[in-house]
Design an enzyme around this catalytic site. Structure first.
Site, PDB file in Angstrom:
ATOM      1  N   ALA A  70      35.964  45.036  34.481  1.00 66.01           N
ATOM      2  CA  ALA A  70      37.071  44.178  34.032  1.00 66.01           C
ATOM      3  C   ALA A  70      38.301  45.020  33.678  1.00 66.01           C
ATOM      4  CB  ALA A  70      36.641  43.289  32.874  1.00 66.01           C
ATOM      5  N   LYS A  96      29.658  46.585  42.633  1.00 66.62           N
ATOM      6  CA  LYS A  96      30.568  47.435  41.866  1.00 66.62           C
ATOM      7  C   LYS A  96      30.340  48.910  42.180  1.00 66.62           C
ATOM      8  CE  LYS A  96      31.084  44.137  38.092  1.00 66.62           C
ATOM      9  NZ  LYS A  96      30.392  43.651  36.893  1.00 66.62           N
ATOM     10  N   GLU A 153      41.464  47.361  39.975  1.00 65.75           N
ATOM     11  CA  GLU A 153      40.823  47.795  38.734  1.00 65.75           C
ATOM     12  C   GLU A 153      39.869  46.755  38.178  1.00 65.75           C
ATOM     13  OE1 GLU A 153      39.546  50.086  36.785  1.00 65.75           O
ATOM     14  OE2 GLU A 153      41.502  51.055  36.524  1.00 65.75           O
ATOM     15  N   THR A 168      40.004  34.749  43.518  1.00 65.89           N
ATOM     16  CA  THR A 168      38.953  33.879  44.044  1.00 65.89           C
ATOM     17  C   THR A 168      37.669  34.691  44.077  1.00 65.89           C
ATOM     18  OG1 THR A 168      39.141  34.613  46.330  1.00 65.89           O
ATOM     19  CG2 THR A 168      40.665  32.894  45.613  1.00 65.89           C
ATOM     20  N   ASP A 202      25.495  41.996  41.878  1.00 68.24           N
ATOM     21  CA  ASP A 202      26.836  42.216  41.342  1.00 68.24           C
ATOM     22  C   ASP A 202      27.024  43.693  40.983  1.00 68.24           C
ATOM     23  OD1 ASP A 202      29.372  41.138  40.276  1.00 68.24           O
ATOM     24  OD2 ASP A 202      28.538  41.894  38.385  1.00 68.24           O
ATOM     25  N   LYS A 248      35.775  40.843  44.218  1.00 70.68           N
ATOM     26  CA  LYS A 248      35.112  42.065  44.696  1.00 70.68           C
ATOM     27  C   LYS A 248      34.852  42.019  46.199  1.00 70.68           C
ATOM     28  CE  LYS A 248      32.005  41.939  40.818  1.00 70.68           C
ATOM     29  NZ  LYS A 248      32.828  41.081  40.082  1.00 70.68           N
ATOM     30  N   GLY A 297      34.482  39.083  30.965  1.00 66.30           N
ATOM     31  CA  GLY A 297      35.223  38.047  30.242  1.00 66.30           C
ATOM     32  C   GLY A 297      36.583  37.847  30.877  1.00 66.30           C
ATOM     33  N   LEU A 317      38.584  47.675  31.823  1.00 70.66           N
ATOM     34  CA  LEU A 317      38.392  49.102  31.508  1.00 70.66           C
ATOM     35  C   LEU A 317      39.053  49.963  32.580  1.00 70.66           C
ATOM     36  CD1 LEU A 317      34.632  49.267  30.432  1.00 70.66           C
ATOM     37  CD2 LEU A 317      36.669  49.196  28.980  1.00 70.66           C
ATOM     38  N   GLY A 345      27.080  32.627  27.364  1.00 72.08           N
ATOM     39  CA  GLY A 345      28.101  32.707  28.412  1.00 72.08           C
ATOM     40  C   GLY A 345      28.244  34.098  29.008  1.00 72.08           C
TER      41      GLY A 345
END
Ligand code: ADP
Ligand code: ASP
Ligand code: MG
Length: 839
Positions: free
Chosen positions: A638, A709, A633, A583, A705, A606, A821, A640, A691
């Site tokens: 994403a 991170k 992770e 979510t 964002d 996050k 993605g 990585l 996108g």
């Protein structure tokens, strides 16, 4: 032919067969039971439960009638009538027998309805009345079964148990009187058997000394069967159930519960006494110490032998054979420093409790003698406390006893096995397995027989406690040591959006990894759950419907809050459960609860790890308190391996000094395009069209964002400060415009961007949005970097994270690749799940 000869040809020895509610669920099941009875080789006496769910139906209607809902009782009566009429029509051919049966059904429904009206007028439901009402279920089902057996070609006769079973008259949970019952059973059933009739007796009911109908307590048909077996000197009593037999634990709690091939009467008695629903608590009493063999058999699979309960002691390989659980208990404690000196505390306590006819399940005393306690059903706790206080009035007044208290919300878990006698270390194994799991044991009792150790835990701890003890005694290997099925990692999806669905695709398509299955999916409407794993088809179908905008509650799911849903799943035999948060909600409290219920946690969300410092700390503390793990992770870059790389560095003794990088695919795309000479407004438009950006690109351009991170990375390094204030690329003047106006006004900033790009290019630099973290600092801002630096060379939406460490001091260790993605995010999550699965 003489009678004895005929009996021998028929297989001789008498058997008593009981059919449980689940085995008499509908016409098809009753027909199956009737055929089975018709083909029995020897004489049998049949005991019938009410049709599945009927006892609950009748009780519920009566209770609601007492509470003033007259309609509820009328509805129950109608439902009762409908179900029984339907099976009668289906099973019994048109004629006198069917007419008689229908008349009986009609009368039972009518009497029920009339009595509930009286109950409604009185406004309360006495156990005495309740017994009369609920006895309709067994009476009618036995009559139906008798007719069906006759139809199947074997002469069967309905015999009312109220005429046969004598009890002590204690309504709601009467104890049978063996002598009286034996006399009556011989008198009424033997002649029928001699005439080769098959008696069909309602289970569960009997009559008291005053002639009133009494029930033997829920599940009482088991007891009717063993009682009649004893009274008639039968060789065998068979209980046909919807389970393969007696299992090592309740299969609803432990997925790898196994069939126990054989148990001694004493062991089965303990299992029953401690609440395993498979046997009535007192079902073994009539046959303990006899040669009567009790078989608990599968009505689903008639060829299976089930469990034999007999006077043999066979399996010595497992000192512990079964676990049983009594839920809904309260612990009543009598405590006081002066107790050691007071004479007969225990005796007086239990005399007081016994006088109230309360059903104490376990008694325990601390070795210090400063307290004594017992467990009993929650609703009885207040009465028990009052009774004990009365008994110790003097001691309470003088302070020898401090207090008598009760603590609700408890469960008793009994660890049962004959082999415990003389096997050292059983208790130690039980309690160390609980300690490793972080399960807090409230009280312990070891029966003096040493055939059982019982302990009290809080209700929410039951599933984990039972699974741990089941595992430590390898109960999944009982009865032949079949190799353990590879334990699954059971995944529950919290949220089922784009990432969740991509993950579902990857799990269903995966092969070769550790065994992972999806058992539950939650969204804001409710949940779907299957403890054996949702089939690939079901999962893909859910994904398709969700794509179309449907909610799971309307896709065959159950309405519930996420907290209720997780609790339900935790209670239902989930093996190594992992909740995956896909979510973007504030889920911290929910995840903390899930950790406490035994879930590991995987996050793509996050918020829980990049939110307030307190929330983050609470989440990590909950995980370590519960001995669970949190993996996240997918929250940075994403799929990585960024967090993974960090952890590997630290695990191998390196020290990470700084983490720096480009962690926003959108900002990377926009800023690198601008640096390459494109107008800013065009780059933004393109990012949206492709996108790469949120529908409103300001949600990316504001840098929040990226800031989240980097905070996640900094916290990994031990950073305890505030979240960074990211540099905002949304021009202040445009922040409040509508999306359309914003996009229209955006070209107004193109010239400024172009000028800045040009100025940096002149000295060999390009612009990049860069985040940096150390144990003491975090930042997220636009910077100029050398064109040939790793970040300067980066293009498109790629992410890059550089670790400067003790070992990689001059040239940082770089992880780079696509960082956004649904598919790569799902891959990151799946990696986390796999790493939890193979721990
Ligand atoms: P009946 O149909 O004879 O009344 P029950 O429904 O009372 O049968 O008993 C079977 C149920 O008992 C099963 O559905 C199972 O969930 C539950 N159960 C609890 N503990 C055990 C156990 N140790 N072995 C088998 N079943 C158990
Ligand atoms: N029908 C009763 C009950 O549901 C008795 C039984 O099934 O054994 O409790
Ligand atoms: Mg039962």
């Amino acid at each position: 032919m003489s009678p004895p000869k005929r009996r021998r040809r028929e297989g001789g020895k008498l058997e008593v067969w009981k059919f449980g509610g689940a085995s008499l669920a509908d016409a098809a099941a009753i027909r199956k039971a009737a055929d089975l009875i018709a083909s029995a080789p020897g004489p049998v006496v049949i005991v019938a439960s009410a049709l599945g769910g009927v006892t609950d139906l009748l009780l519920d209607g009566a209770t609601r009638a007492a509470a003033g809902h007259a309609k509820a009782a009328a509805h129950a009566a109608a439902e009762f009538l409908k179900r029984h009429r339907a099976v009668a029509h289906e099973l019994v051919s048109n004629g006198a027998r069917r007419r008689q049966l229908l008349a009986l059904i009609d009368a039972a429904a009518r009497e029920y309805k009339d009595l509930t009206i009286a109950v409604g007028v009185l406004g309360h439901l006495e156990p005495r009345t309740s017994d009369v009402l609920v006895s309709r279920g067994e009476r009618v089902s036995a009559a139906v079964l008798a007719a069906a057996v006759t139809e199947a070609g074997r002469q069967a006769t309905f015999v009312d148990a109220a005429d046969v079973v004598e009890t002590d008259g204690h309504h709601g949970g009467a104890a049978p009187n063996l002598e009286g019952t034996t006399r009556r059973a011989r008198r009424s059933l033997k002649p029928l058997l001699a005439r080769r009739q098959t008696p069909v007796v309602p289970g569960f009911i009997g009559h008291g000394p005053d002639g009133s109908v009494t029930t033997l307590g829920r599940g009482g048909s088991d007891l009717t069967a063993t009682l009649l077996a004893r009274a008639l000197g039968a060789a065998t009593a068979v209980l046909w159930k919807d389970v393969p037999g007696i299992l090592t634990a309740d299969p609803r709690l432990v997925t790898d519960a196994r069939l126990i091939p054989q148990l001694h009467h004493r062991e089965a008695a303990e299992v029953a006494h401690y609440g395993a629903k498979v046997l009535h608590p007192r079902a073994l009493i009539p046959i303990a110490g006899t040669r009567i063999v009790l078989r608990v058999r599968s009505f689903v699979d008639l060829d299976q032998p089930g469990t034999e309960v007999s006077a043999r002691r066979s399996d010595r390989t497992h000192p512990v054979k079964a676990l049983a659980i009594i839920r809904g208990q309260a612990v009543v404690t009598v405590a006081g420093k002066g107790m050691a000196g007071v004479h007969g505390i225990a005796a007086r306590t239990f005399v007081a409790v016994d006088a109230e006819r309360l059903s104490v399940s376990t008694i325990f005393q601390a070795s210090s003698e400063s307290s004594i306690g017992f467990t009993l059903p929650e609703p009885e706790a207040d009465r028990a406390v009052r009774a004990v206080k009365r008994a110790f009035q003097g001691e309470l007044a003088s302070g020898l006893i401090d207090n008598v208290t009760s603590r609700p919300g408890m469960a008793v878990v009994a660890v049962v096995g004959d082999g415990m006698v003389g096997t050292p270390g059983v208790a130690a194994r039980v309690f160390s397995s609980l300690a490793t799991a972080g399960v807090n044991v409230v009280a312990i009792a070891q029966g003096s027989s040493e055939r059982n150790i019982s302990f009290v835990v809080r209700e929410p701890d039951v599933p984990e406690a039972v699974r741990r003890v089941h595992a430590v005694f390898q109960l999944s290997k009982i009865g032949g040591g079949r190799p353990l099925a590879t334990p699954y990692t059971d995944v529950v999806f919290l949220g089922f959006g784009r990432v969740g669905r991509a993950l579902a695709d990857q799990i269903t398509a995966s092969s070769g990894g550790p065994p992972v299955r999806v058992v539950g999916v939650l969204d804001r409407s409710g949940y779907v759950f299957d403890q054996r794993g949702l089939s690939d088809r079901r999962l893909l179908e859910l994904a398709r419907e969700k794509d179309g905008g449907a909610l799971v509650a309307s896709l065959g799911g159950t309405k519930a809050s996420a907290a209720e849903a997780l609790k339900f799943m935790a209670d239902h035999a989930v093996s190594h459960p992992v909740v995956v948060d896909v979510t973007s909600d504030e889920t911290t409290p929910l995840l903390i609860a899930a950790l406490g219920q035994g879930f590991d946690v995987v996050l793509a969300n996050k918020k829980p790890v990049a939110g307030s410092r307190d929330g983050y700390a609470a989440l990590m503390a909950a995980a370590s308190a519960a001995g669970r793990r949190i993996k996240y992770e997918a929250t940075v870059g994403a799929g990585l391996p960024i967090i993974d790389t960090y952890q590997k560095l630290v695990e191998t003794g390196d020290r990470v000094l700084q983490i720096e990088g480009a962690v926003s695919g959108t900002l990377m795309y926009v800023v690198s395009a601008v640096s390459a000479g494109r107008p800013f407004s065009e780059a933004v438009r393109e990012a949206v069209e492709k996108g790469y950006a949120e529908p409103d690109p300001r949600d990316d351009l504001n840098g929040r964002d990226a800031a989240r991170k980097v905070l996640i990375l900094a916290r990994l390094m031990g950073y305890r400060g505030a979240a960074p204030t990211p540099e905002n690329l949304v021009p202040t003047a445009l922040a409040r415009l509508s999306l359309a106006d914003f996009m229209k006004a955006l070209p107004s900033v193109d010239a400024d961007w172009a000028a800045r790009v040009k100025q940096e290019a002149a000295r060999g630099h390009v612009l990049r949005y860069v985040v940096a973290a150390t144990p003491k600092s975090v930042s997220a801002k636009l910077v100029a970097v050398a064109v040939d630096s790793p970040i300067g060379a980066l293009q498109g939406t790629r992410n890059l994270v550089a670790f400067t460490t003790h070992r990689y001091r001059t040239e940082p260790l770089v992880v780079s690749g696509p960082g956004a993605g649904a598919a790569v995010t799902a891959a990151g999550i799946l990696n986390d799940i796999y790493s939890l699965a193979t721990r």
